[in-house]
Structure formats: structure tokens, C-alpha cells
Scaffold this active site. Structure first.
Site, PDB file in Angstrom:
ATOM      1  N   CYS A 158      -9.301 -10.759 -30.130  1.00 52.11           N
ATOM      2  CA  CYS A 158      -8.492 -11.386 -31.064  1.00 52.11           C
ATOM      3  C   CYS A 158      -7.462 -12.426 -30.611  1.00 52.11           C
ATOM      4  O   CYS A 158      -7.453 -13.768 -31.110  1.00 52.11           O
ATOM      5  CB  CYS A 158      -7.544 -10.344 -31.768  1.00 52.11           C
ATOM      6  SG  CYS A 158      -7.005  -9.083 -30.610  1.00 52.11           S
TER       7      CYS A 158
HETATM    8  N1  LIG Z   1      -7.461  -3.772 -33.314  1.00 54.01           N
HETATM    9  C1  LIG Z   1      -7.573  -5.075 -32.969  1.00 54.01           C
HETATM   10  O1  LIG Z   1      -6.923  -6.015 -33.652  1.00 54.01           O
HETATM   11  C2  LIG Z   1      -8.945  -5.582 -32.598  1.00 54.01           C
HETATM   12  C3  LIG Z   1      -9.354  -6.815 -32.400  1.00 54.01           C
HETATM   13  C4  LIG Z   1     -10.434  -7.206 -31.840  1.00 54.01           C
HETATM   14  C5  LIG Z   1     -11.270  -6.269 -31.176  1.00 54.01           C
HETATM   15  N2  LIG Z   1     -10.825  -4.865 -31.072  1.00 54.01           N
HETATM   16  C6  LIG Z   1     -11.488  -3.895 -30.473  1.00 54.01           C
HETATM   17  O2  LIG Z   1     -12.355  -3.030 -31.531  1.00 54.01           O
HETATM   18  C7  LIG Z   1     -12.719  -1.853 -31.471  1.00 54.01           C
HETATM   19  C8  LIG Z   1     -12.009  -0.853 -32.317  1.00 54.01           C
HETATM   20  O3  LIG Z   1     -10.460  -1.262 -32.275  1.00 54.01           O
HETATM   21  P1  LIG Z   1      -9.560  -0.559 -33.336  1.00 54.01           P
HETATM   22  O4  LIG Z   1      -8.399  -1.279 -33.027  1.00 54.01           O
HETATM   23  O5  LIG Z   1     -10.384  -0.581 -34.630  1.00 54.01           O
HETATM   24  O6  LIG Z   1      -9.424   0.992 -32.853  1.00 54.01           O
HETATM   25  P2  LIG Z   1      -9.229   2.187 -33.446  1.00 54.01           P
HETATM   26  O7  LIG Z   1      -8.428   1.987 -34.440  1.00 54.01           O
HETATM   27  O8  LIG Z   1      -8.520   2.975 -32.308  1.00 54.01           O
HETATM   28  O9  LIG Z   1     -10.426   2.684 -33.763  1.00 54.01           O
HETATM   29  C9  LIG Z   1     -11.261   3.308 -32.881  1.00 54.01           C
HETATM   30  C10 LIG Z   1     -12.735   3.814 -33.303  1.00 54.01           C
HETATM   31  O10 LIG Z   1     -13.682   4.140 -32.607  1.00 54.01           O
HETATM   32  C11 LIG Z   1     -14.328   5.518 -33.053  1.00 54.01           C
HETATM   33  N3  LIG Z   1     -14.882   6.387 -31.797  1.00 54.01           N
HETATM   34  C12 LIG Z   1     -14.085   6.624 -30.768  1.00 54.01           C
HETATM   35  N4  LIG Z   1     -14.805   7.290 -29.911  1.00 54.01           N
HETATM   36  C13 LIG Z   1     -15.994   7.375 -30.434  1.00 54.01           C
HETATM   37  C14 LIG Z   1     -17.011   8.098 -30.159  1.00 54.01           C
HETATM   38  N5  LIG Z   1     -17.205   8.732 -28.823  1.00 54.01           N
HETATM   39  N6  LIG Z   1     -17.982   7.981 -30.829  1.00 54.01           N
HETATM   40  C15 LIG Z   1     -18.154   7.441 -32.118  1.00 54.01           C
HETATM   41  N7  LIG Z   1     -16.918   6.697 -32.565  1.00 54.01           N
HETATM   42  C16 LIG Z   1     -16.108   6.761 -31.615  1.00 54.01           C
HETATM   43  C17 LIG Z   1     -13.124   6.130 -33.544  1.00 54.01           C
HETATM   44  O11 LIG Z   1     -13.394   7.327 -34.333  1.00 54.01           O
HETATM   45  P3  LIG Z   1     -12.263   8.263 -34.729  1.00 54.01           P
HETATM   46  O12 LIG Z   1     -11.461   7.856 -35.817  1.00 54.01           O
HETATM   47  O13 LIG Z   1     -13.201   9.583 -35.117  1.00 54.01           O
HETATM   48  O14 LIG Z   1     -11.690   8.911 -33.257  1.00 54.01           O
HETATM   49  C18 LIG Z   1     -12.415   5.036 -34.440  1.00 54.01           C
HETATM   50  O15 LIG Z   1     -13.270   4.805 -35.776  1.00 54.01           O
HETATM   51  C19 LIG Z   1     -12.108  -1.783 -29.615  1.00 54.01           C
HETATM   52  O16 LIG Z   1     -12.858  -1.989 -28.947  1.00 54.01           O
HETATM   53  C20 LIG Z   1     -10.952  -2.964 -29.784  1.00 54.01           C
HETATM   54  O17 LIG Z   1     -10.779  -3.393 -28.341  1.00 54.01           O
HETATM   55  C21 LIG Z   1      -9.860  -4.728 -31.688  1.00 54.01           C
END
Ligand SMILES: NC(=O)c1ccc[n+]([C@@H]2O[C@H](COP(=O)([O-])OP(=O)(O)OC[C@H]3O[C@@H](n4cnc5c(N)ncnc54)[C@H](OP(=O)(O)O)[C@@H]3O)[C@@H](O)[C@H]2O)c1
Length: 352
Positions: A158
């Protein structure tokens, strides 16, 4: 029509992506997964309605979200989107490629061709380094080559998207001094840290403060994209979503305001999702929230050869979910903005 799945639909990025894909005119089937872990986003031991995680999507997204296992994935998927932690994405990709034509990863699991970056920057050894060489980087406005044929797409980060899109036109046009590293000072809303509860992102703790100074994980990715060193300092701000990057650097002697505007127009004149605001007009987080756009404005002090560039985007959309939909569209020969804009907009350029 296409069949896709989202892993991590219960997270902030996955929930945004789910809502885009549910409304996408070419997607016929959408499978959604959460971790199934009791320590995950909560209230989801088993199969639950998507609106459990995104209440505003009640009556808009009919799908349910199930605990993830490779076996639970349909066999003949077109794409699997990974909105999961970096290390998990990196580990799961080979198994997912048995089920889908393309894996579109929104984590950092496939952003670098060089496996050595992972232990150094992400603190894990990449479990599938053989896939890194073939993975295509997902920042279409920087380079869309290879996306139409990719098996693995590693979508850009991002902060990285905001910083790269702001600087790349000037770097590529050779307008910047090579002995001065651009200084990028960027502020993100709290959703950048994901949904999981943590003390430093809790309501009473969040203020406006720098973090990750000199060692943020996005610095190597920005430098890879631009091919020049940068000084990158992220800040956490007390708002929910959005990133504003303020970037300061110096041009070579003789560079004019017209050169700068020309470089931006050349880079983005045909790009509907980058809105060039022009010189003296500055972007704001509020203007890009809930949109797939990156807005860019700048100011040039010709007497000092100093250029300041400002870019803003929604970290959950252009910084993640909508960017991955751009990649999906390009992978399958669809118009890049399908499902992101009410209509396909004409080329932008500087908007008067
Ligand atoms: N937030 C941002 O602005 C942003 C921007 C660009 C990229 N990203 C990237 O996008 C990804 C997600 O970010 P986020 O902010 O959405 O994180 P988040 O809100 O913490 O969500 C993480 C997700 O991964 C799932 N997960 C974790 N462990 C898992 C497993 N063992 N098997 C299946 N699912 C699993 C979680 O499920 P549960 O809810 O069941 O734990 C949740 O749905 C990360 O890699 C992050 O670096 C984020």
C-alpha cells in the site's frame, strides 16, 4: 464467467476484496474462507455469513465464509486471492496452483524475485523460492507486462503503491538528481495494521507518530520498483483508512515545470485509476477513501530545483483489494477497471 476464491475474507483487505468480487460482472462463483482459528477474527467457528465480518455488506453479499482447507477449494477455479499473512501465502501457493489458474497474492509473499529479501526483511525463509522467479509483480500502472499470462501475481504494497506511483514518472524521465535520495514521509490509517487487536493500534493509543524508521519493510520494495535509494518514514495516523505520502527531492539543473508535468502526463495520461491533480493541487485522504484511485499533485520550486510530490490512496483498495482486481482483469483479458468503476473512464491526464 469466472470462478474465484478469497482466503482471508474475514480480514480488512479480504472483506473489501470480497465486496468488489461479489459485484464484479464477470464473476459467477465466489468462495470465501477464514482461518478457522479460534484466535482469529472471532465469532466464526464454522461457516458463517459474510456480513459477520462486514456488517455493511448485509443483503449485498450473500456468500458464507468457511474455515479454510485446500480440500475445501473448488477444483477448477480461475483465481485464488490470498489476503493472508506473508508467510502463509508463500507456503500455500503451490497447493493452490493445483486448483486454480492463477494465485493473486495481496501479501508480500511474492513481491520479490530475490529469495534473500525474505529472511532479511520479512524474517522468514521463503518456503517456495522456485515460484519467485515466475511471479509477476502487480502494480499495473508501473508495468503490466506479464500479468496476462501469470500463474502467480504478487500485488504491490500500500505505501509502496503511493510512493512508487508518485516518483516513478520523474525517475524514469531522468529528471531527478541521482546524488540525493528522495524523502518519503507517509501517513497511514489504522486499517493498514489489519483487523487483529493490538495495543499500539487500539483507540486510545493511536495518535500521529512515526514508526519503522529506517527499517520499514516497504522501503526495499519501493527501492526495487524505482531503482534508486529512498528515505522512507511511515506514520500511523488516527483515522481508519487511507494513505497520504509527501515526497521531497531535487531535480537536475535545467529541469522545468513543464518537464515535470510532461513526465506525469506521459506516465498516466492513459491510466484511468491515477488522477493527476496537477501543480499546486494537493490530494487528500478523504478524496480517495472508498475509491480505487491514486491521486497525485505536486509543486516545483524552480529556483531551488526542489520538487514536492503528494499522493493519496485508500490502503485497502488501490493499496490492496482494487489493485488485485485490476491484476485479475488484466490476467483474464478484461478491461482493467471492470468492477471498479461504474463505467470504463477515458484516459485522464491533468484534469483542468
Ligand atoms: N491492511 C492493509 O492496508 C494492507 C494493504 C496491502 C496489503 N496488505 C496485506 O494483505 C494481507 C491481509 O491484510 P489485512 O490487513 O486484511 O489483515 P487482517 O485483517 O489481519 O486479516 C488477515 C486474514 O488472514 C486470515 N488468516 C490468518 N491465518 C490464516 C490461516 N492459517 N488460514 C487461513 N486464513 C488465515 C485471517 O483469518 P481469521 O480472521 O480467521 O484469523 C484474516 O481473514 C496481509 O498480508 C497484509 O500485509 C494489507
Amino acid at each position: 464467467m469466472f470462478k474465484v476464491a478469497v482466503l482471508g475474507a474475514s480480514g480488512y483487505v479480504g472483506a473489501e476484496l470480497t465486496q468488489l468480487l461479489a459485484a464484479h460482472p464477470q464473476i459467477a462463483s465466489l468462495q470465501l474462507f477464514h482461518s478457522g482459528s479460534e484466535t482469529g477474527s472471532g465469532e466464526k467457528q464454522g461457516v458463517v455469513p459474510f456480513h459477520t465480518f462486514a456488517p455493511k455488506a448485509r443483503a449485498l453479499v450473500a456468500q458464507t465464509v468457511a474455515p479454510f482447507s485446500v480440500d475445501a477449494l473448488a477444483a477448477d477455479l480461475d483465481a485464488v486471492f490470498l489476503c493472508t499473512p506473508h508467510e502463509l501465502s508463500a507456503e500455500l501457493a503451490p497447493a493452490l496452483l493445483q486448483k486454480a489458474k492463477v494465485v493473486i497474492d495481496l501479501s508480500a509473499g511474492f513481491r520479490f524475485a530475490d529469495a534473500a529479501v525474505y529472511p532479511r526483511t520479512y524474517k522468514f525463509a521463503h518456503p517456495n523460492p522456485q515460484l519467485l522467479a515466475q511471479a509477476v509483480y502487480g502494480l499495473p500502472e508501473l508495468d503490466a507486462a506479464g500479468l496476462d499470462n501469470a500463474q502467480v501475481i504478487g500485488c504491490a504494497g500500500c505505501y509502496v503503491t503511493a510512493s512508487t506511483l508518485a516518483l516513478a514518472p520523474l525517475v524514469q524521465a531522468g529528471l531527478l538528481r541521482s546524488d540525493v535520495a528522495p524523502v518519503i514521509s507517509a501517513v497511514s490509517g489504522v486499517s493498514g495494521a489489519g483487523r487483529k487487536a493490538a495495543l499500539n493500534s487500539s483507540f486510545c493509543e493511536v495518535s500521529l507518530a512515526p514508526y519503522g524508521v529506517h527499517n520499514h519493510r516497504h522501503q526495499p520494495e519501493i527501492e526495487k520498483n524505482l531503482g534508486v535509494p529512498v528515505v522512507f518514514t511511515p506514520h500511523l495516523g488516527n483515522f481508519k483508512r487511507g494513505i497520504l505520502a509527501s515526497i521531497y527531492t531535487f531535480t537536475k539543473q535545467g529541469v522545468t515545470a513543464a518537464d515535470i508535468e510532461g513526465a506525469f502526463n506521459k506516465a498516466y495520461g492513459g491510466q484511468p485509476l491515477v488522477r493527476l491533480l496537477g501543480a499546486g493541487v494537493y490530494p487528500a485522504v478523504q478524496q480517495v477513501e472508498q475509491t480505487p484511485f491514486c491521486d497525485i499533485g505536486w509543486s516545483f520550486d524552480a529556483a531551488r530545483s526542489q520538487v514536492s510530490i503528494f499522493s493519496a490512496l485508500d490502503n485497502l483498495l488501490k493499496g490492496a483489494a482494487s489493485q488485485s482486481v485490476q491484476c485479475f482483469n488484466l490476467r483474464f483479458g478484461l478491461p482493467m477497471t471492470m468492477g471498479l468503476l461504474p463505467t470504463v473512464l477515458p484516459a485522464s491526464g491533468v484534469v483542468a
